[in-house]
Design an enzyme around this catalytic site. Sequence first.
Site, PDB file in Angstrom:
ATOM      1  N   GLY A   1      40.349  36.153  34.227  1.00 30.76           N
ATOM      2  CA  GLY A   1      41.759  36.441  34.464  1.00 30.76           C
ATOM      3  C   GLY A   1      42.734  35.499  33.814  1.00 30.76           C
TER       4      GLY A   1
ATOM      5  NE  ARG B   1      35.069  32.941  39.003  1.00 32.22           N
ATOM      6  CZ  ARG B   1      34.596  32.507  40.156  1.00 32.22           C
ATOM      7  NH1 ARG B   1      33.835  31.428  40.173  1.00 32.22           N
ATOM      8  NH2 ARG B   1      34.886  33.120  41.278  1.00 32.22           N
TER       9      ARG B   1
ATOM     10  CB  SER C   1      34.119  42.906  33.812  1.00 33.37           C
ATOM     11  OG  SER C   1      33.625  42.190  34.932  1.00 33.37           O
TER      12      SER C   1
ATOM     13  CB  VAL D   1      44.501  39.050  37.387  1.00 27.94           C
ATOM     14  CG1 VAL D   1      43.005  38.901  37.177  1.00 27.94           C
ATOM     15  CG2 VAL D   1      44.867  38.617  38.812  1.00 27.94           C
TER      16      VAL D   1
ATOM     17  CD1 TRP E   1      44.761  42.262  40.836  1.00 26.76           C
ATOM     18  CD2 TRP E   1      42.913  41.854  39.639  1.00 26.76           C
ATOM     19  NE1 TRP E   1      44.032  41.314  41.518  1.00 26.76           N
ATOM     20  CE2 TRP E   1      42.892  41.045  40.815  1.00 26.76           C
ATOM     21  CE3 TRP E   1      41.847  41.771  38.735  1.00 26.76           C
ATOM     22  CZ2 TRP E   1      41.863  40.165  41.093  1.00 26.76           C
ATOM     23  CZ3 TRP E   1      40.811  40.892  39.018  1.00 26.76           C
ATOM     24  CH2 TRP E   1      40.833  40.111  40.181  1.00 26.76           C
TER      25      TRP E   1
ATOM     26  NE  ARG F   1      32.491  44.222  37.665  1.00 30.06           N
ATOM     27  CZ  ARG F   1      32.760  44.824  38.817  1.00 30.06           C
ATOM     28  NH1 ARG F   1      32.190  45.984  39.096  1.00 30.06           N
ATOM     29  NH2 ARG F   1      33.587  44.285  39.685  1.00 30.06           N
TER      30      ARG F   1
ATOM     31  CD  GLU G   1      43.745  36.914  43.247  1.00 31.20           C
ATOM     32  OE1 GLU G   1      43.371  37.992  43.730  1.00 31.20           O
ATOM     33  OE2 GLU G   1      42.958  36.076  42.747  1.00 31.20           O
TER      34      GLU G   1
ATOM     35  CG  HIS H   1      37.874  43.226  42.382  1.00 32.19           C
ATOM     36  ND1 HIS H   1      38.997  42.834  41.675  1.00 32.19           N
ATOM     37  CD2 HIS H   1      37.596  44.501  41.977  1.00 32.19           C
ATOM     38  CE1 HIS H   1      39.369  43.816  40.869  1.00 32.19           C
ATOM     39  NE2 HIS H   1      38.538  44.832  41.032  1.00 32.19           N
TER      40      HIS H   1
ATOM     41  CG  ASP I   1      41.954  39.926  50.067  1.00 25.57           C
ATOM     42  OD1 ASP I   1      43.118  40.204  50.402  1.00 25.57           O
ATOM     43  OD2 ASP I   1      40.951  40.245  50.746  1.00 25.57           O
TER      44      ASP I   1
END
Length: 470
Positions: free
Chosen positions: A321, A292, A270, A370, A432, A237, A386, A394, A390
């Site tokens: 992920g 999701r 994405s 990820v 990531w 995206r 990960e 993102h 966080d």
Amino acid sequence: MAQKLEAKGGEMGDVWDDGVYENVRKVYVGQAQYGIAFVKFEYVNGSQVVVGDEHGKKTELGVEEFEIDADDYIVYVEGYREKVNDMTSEMITFLSIKTFKGKTSHPIEKRPGVKFVLHGGKIVGFHGRSTDVLHSLGAYVSLSSTIKLLGKWIKVEQKGEGPGLRCSHGIAQVGNKIYSFGGEFTPNQPIDKHLYVFDLETRTWSISPATGDVPHLSCLGVRMVSVGSTLYVFGGRDASRQYNGFYSFDTTTNEWKLLTPVEEGPTPRSFHSMAADEENVYVFGGVSATARLNTLDSYNIVDKKWFHCSTPGDSLTARGGAGLEVVQGKVWVVYGFNGCEVDDVHYYDPVQDKWTQVETFGVRPSERSVFASAAIGKHIVIFGGEIAMDPLAHVGPGQLTDGTFALDTETLQWERLDKFGGEEETPSSRGWTASTTATIDGKKGLVMHGGKAPTNDRFDDLFFYGIDSA
């Protein structure tokens, strides 16, 4: 060689031990008023069938039989134990048996009492205690004689005009070249729509010429795979959550083709996962504009048609992920993020159009998403990822980790491959990243580029975990 797993349950009754065999063919479970009255097992040694003794006592409540297919085996037993009425010792009140291929004797569900499990590989024998009922149950687990994967990390030298510092992009290998597409440096801001190509002979990056239906969006959270000399790119995206469709890129002619416009293919998304075999491209999960996903779609490159695979059960929650790899004809989904990091493993059988969840054991990596991943023989190799989201989602770095692990898809055993700080070139913690299965200097392994650092900076390095033996 087999490992004896301690019997779970009470201490009352006579000890019995069936010993170790090549496989278990059939399980008989007799019911009592409050639990399991008796068990009996049929085993296989070569062409010989060995019928074990009855452990416990039959009642009028009947006997249930559970037969294991010739090409299957038990990997997991779940049960409950409890003191019933005036018993001074626990008895087994419930048993559920699960095979490698996902066949179960009973739905696994929460029951009264204390839960126990027997697993750790292929179960090849049972032991325990019994009187007129079954008081305890243990098992023998066949230890794999498979040699541990031997390999090491190297940092690959890079020259030329490459992708630079970025994460959330896709890479794939064709011949002696590695291609990179998409990604972000600033969170949620895609960088460019160049297709970068890395020549493994010269260790030099360049920007590939491009003709045809060049993707109109610069995108992040995109994925890319290769089949033969063709790259396939799906999704991703831009900053305003506009999504890419499904494209191919012919590396022999440098021509892009839009195979499926975004409004005609699988749900735009994405941070999904992609994998491929010789004839199919698979797209799993990810994050759409609203939710999701946990769907799997396959694109047949011969028929040029999409197929919506069967819907997985509730245990395979919608996620982004995840690791997605094709191993020996099965499509494996490993871990991922469904609102929190998860550590479940499932596979899809394209022939049967069927999903199966498996129970893994060994030195299991903690819940994560990820991460980098690759399929090497019968193994799925992963690195980093990960392990906690966080608070800024993102925008922030999250809690990132390192560590190289391999899952043997036949024995379902995890092992850790890398040393703890013992190799200078071992990658630091990251998530990531862009990753793929690759062959470099004659070795097959996991290659990964870039990624997000624990400081929320971006990496631009290129690492390769090459396997010396598999």
